[in-house]
Design an enzyme around this catalytic site. Sequence first.
Site, PDB file in Angstrom:
ATOM      1  N   CYS A 151      29.340 -16.074  34.944  1.00  0.00           N
ATOM      2  CA  CYS A 151      30.020 -15.869  33.371  1.00  0.00           C
ATOM      3  C   CYS A 151      28.797 -16.658  32.371  1.00  0.00           C
ATOM      4  O   CYS A 151      29.309 -17.709  32.356  1.00  0.00           O
ATOM      5  CB  CYS A 151      30.701 -16.738  32.735  1.00  0.00           C
ATOM      6  SG  CYS A 151      32.458 -15.545  34.159  1.00  0.00           S
ATOM      7  N   ARG A 163      47.195 -17.998  20.113  1.00  0.00           N
ATOM      8  CA  ARG A 163      47.153 -19.495  20.492  1.00  0.00           C
ATOM      9  C   ARG A 163      45.529 -19.831  20.101  1.00  0.00           C
ATOM     10  O   ARG A 163      44.638 -18.631  19.923  1.00  0.00           O
ATOM     11  CB  ARG A 163      46.947 -19.778  21.959  1.00  0.00           C
ATOM     12  CG  ARG A 163      47.024 -21.515  22.206  1.00  0.00           C
ATOM     13  CD  ARG A 163      47.038 -20.686  23.741  1.00  0.00           C
ATOM     14  NE  ARG A 163      48.529 -21.207  23.412  1.00  0.00           N
ATOM     15  CZ  ARG A 163      48.170 -20.730  25.823  1.00  0.00           C
ATOM     16  NH1 ARG A 163      47.519 -20.936  26.098  1.00  0.00           N
ATOM     17  NH2 ARG A 163      49.718 -20.533  25.673  1.00  0.00           N
ATOM     18  N   CYS A 202      30.339 -20.129  29.933  1.00  0.00           N
ATOM     19  CA  CYS A 202      31.341 -20.802  31.089  1.00  0.00           C
ATOM     20  C   CYS A 202      29.760 -22.025  30.961  1.00  0.00           C
ATOM     21  O   CYS A 202      29.229 -21.683  32.075  1.00  0.00           O
ATOM     22  CB  CYS A 202      31.754 -20.257  32.174  1.00  0.00           C
ATOM     23  SG  CYS A 202      33.067 -21.485  32.617  1.00  0.00           S
ATOM     24  N   CYS A 234      31.268 -23.709  39.876  1.00  0.00           N
ATOM     25  CA  CYS A 234      31.651 -22.170  40.253  1.00  0.00           C
ATOM     26  C   CYS A 234      30.527 -21.153  40.675  1.00  0.00           C
ATOM     27  O   CYS A 234      29.833 -21.331  40.404  1.00  0.00           O
ATOM     28  CB  CYS A 234      31.934 -21.366  38.966  1.00  0.00           C
ATOM     29  SG  CYS A 234      32.977 -20.240  38.810  1.00  0.00           S
ATOM     30  N   CYS A 239      49.302 -14.295  30.419  1.00  0.00           N
ATOM     31  CA  CYS A 239      48.636 -14.853  29.396  1.00  0.00           C
ATOM     32  C   CYS A 239      46.968 -14.303  29.349  1.00  0.00           C
ATOM     33  O   CYS A 239      46.238 -14.397  30.190  1.00  0.00           O
ATOM     34  CB  CYS A 239      48.430 -16.329  29.709  1.00  0.00           C
ATOM     35  SG  CYS A 239      47.876 -16.915  28.352  1.00  0.00           S
ATOM     36  N   CYS A 275      51.716 -23.293  33.350  1.00  0.00           N
ATOM     37  CA  CYS A 275      50.752 -22.614  33.442  1.00  0.00           C
ATOM     38  C   CYS A 275      49.239 -22.133  35.055  1.00  0.00           C
ATOM     39  O   CYS A 275      49.280 -23.088  34.025  1.00  0.00           O
ATOM     40  CB  CYS A 275      50.241 -21.706  32.070  1.00  0.00           C
ATOM     41  SG  CYS A 275      49.670 -19.926  31.605  1.00  0.00           S
ATOM     42  N   CYS A 289      48.613 -26.157  31.480  1.00  0.00           N
ATOM     43  CA  CYS A 289      48.388 -24.874  32.082  1.00  0.00           C
ATOM     44  C   CYS A 289      47.557 -25.601  33.150  1.00  0.00           C
ATOM     45  O   CYS A 289      46.574 -26.681  32.093  1.00  0.00           O
ATOM     46  CB  CYS A 289      47.470 -24.575  30.885  1.00  0.00           C
ATOM     47  SG  CYS A 289      48.501 -24.165  29.307  1.00  0.00           S
TER      48      CYS A 289
END
Length: 406
Positions: free
Chosen positions: A69, A272, A72, A65, A202, A142, A109
């Site tokens: 972040c 969740r 991550c 990616c 979400c 999702c 998801c």
Amino acid sequence: MDLLNTLVDKGLRRELPTREEALAVLATSDDDVLDVVAAAGKVRRQWFGRRVKLNYLVNLKSGLCPEDCSYCSQRLGSKADILKYTWLKPEQASQAAAAGLAGGAKRVCLVASGRGPTDRDIDRVAGTIKAIKDENESVEVCACLGLLSDGQAERLREAGADAYNHNLNTSESTYGDITTTHTYADRVDTVSKAHAAGLSACSGLIAGMGESDEDLVDVVFSLRELDPDSVPVNFLIPMEGTPLATEWHLTPQRCLRILAMVRFVCPDVEVRIAGGREVHLRTMQPLALHLANSIFLGDYLTSEGQAGKTDLEMIADAGFEVEGAGEVTLPEHRATAGGGCGSHAGAGCGTHEGGGCGSHEDAGCGSHEGGGVCGTAAAAPAAGELRSDLVAVRRRGAGTDLAPNA
């Protein structure tokens, strides 16, 4: 305790607590944690009974990616030894999803690493959604693909997506400390785009990154204002090879207080328990079911979770039941109103000025990059330690030739 009685009354009326009340929940002692769980549990049962919704992650594209972040394992510059692969074909993703659905999941998801999807990526995901729904007509899908451009949320909705995940992760004031390649406002914008397109939003947070109680309350109040239908609460897994690899700030009691605070602030949304429950809650996971009405089944994006069979046994042993495919997750007033945290004026979660429930997370669909070792009983490590023994990198399921955990 007068505080808890007040919060239960407000939760049953869908009324927003004050910031001071939310902070007071986080400040309660370990001796009071069972009282806090019991109080928040009354609110949870009022709106969701004893049902537990199961969700299943499919990592469509893993690693590499361009975003930075800090939490991550898929980030730019990550040294984490995770699976790296490009887009799964629709039939591969459908096969992976089938394992979770067979285990009792009602929502799949679909997550892809990256800043955000291209129009060609939207076409790919549309094909994957069709492949999954052709085999399982009633499944909820999702998508979690990063920052959305104009028109992309509408295209996902037309393709059959039911929801979109984009977490706020932390407070606006500290967001720049964990990510520099995009802004908090970018995340809010993506959640707003999902809402406007008719997707169920979400959006949640990650706890355990060194944030203060004030930061946690700020992000949860912002989430209530954004008014998502689902709020995933992630507990940071400090994965070796990431900047936060030595950040260990959570205890099981702390996690329970955080979940209780989220439940009191957003009483009638799907809360969740997402990434990190196995590592940080450990043997106290069943208590968390009294606060949250939704969990991920099996593995996470780049790390292993608790065995799916163990998840199902835990739910049954704790006196809860898996929510069926034909059951509506949200309370009737939210389901018929098309979302919202239950404000008296219909302006989001009961806050005086509109509250707010937030944006996605680059790690995907409510689960942060971590996952957790199945039911480890190891003592909580101290901050400053590397504990790779507490995190098992995912080597099975999507992107491999091995059967998934579901």
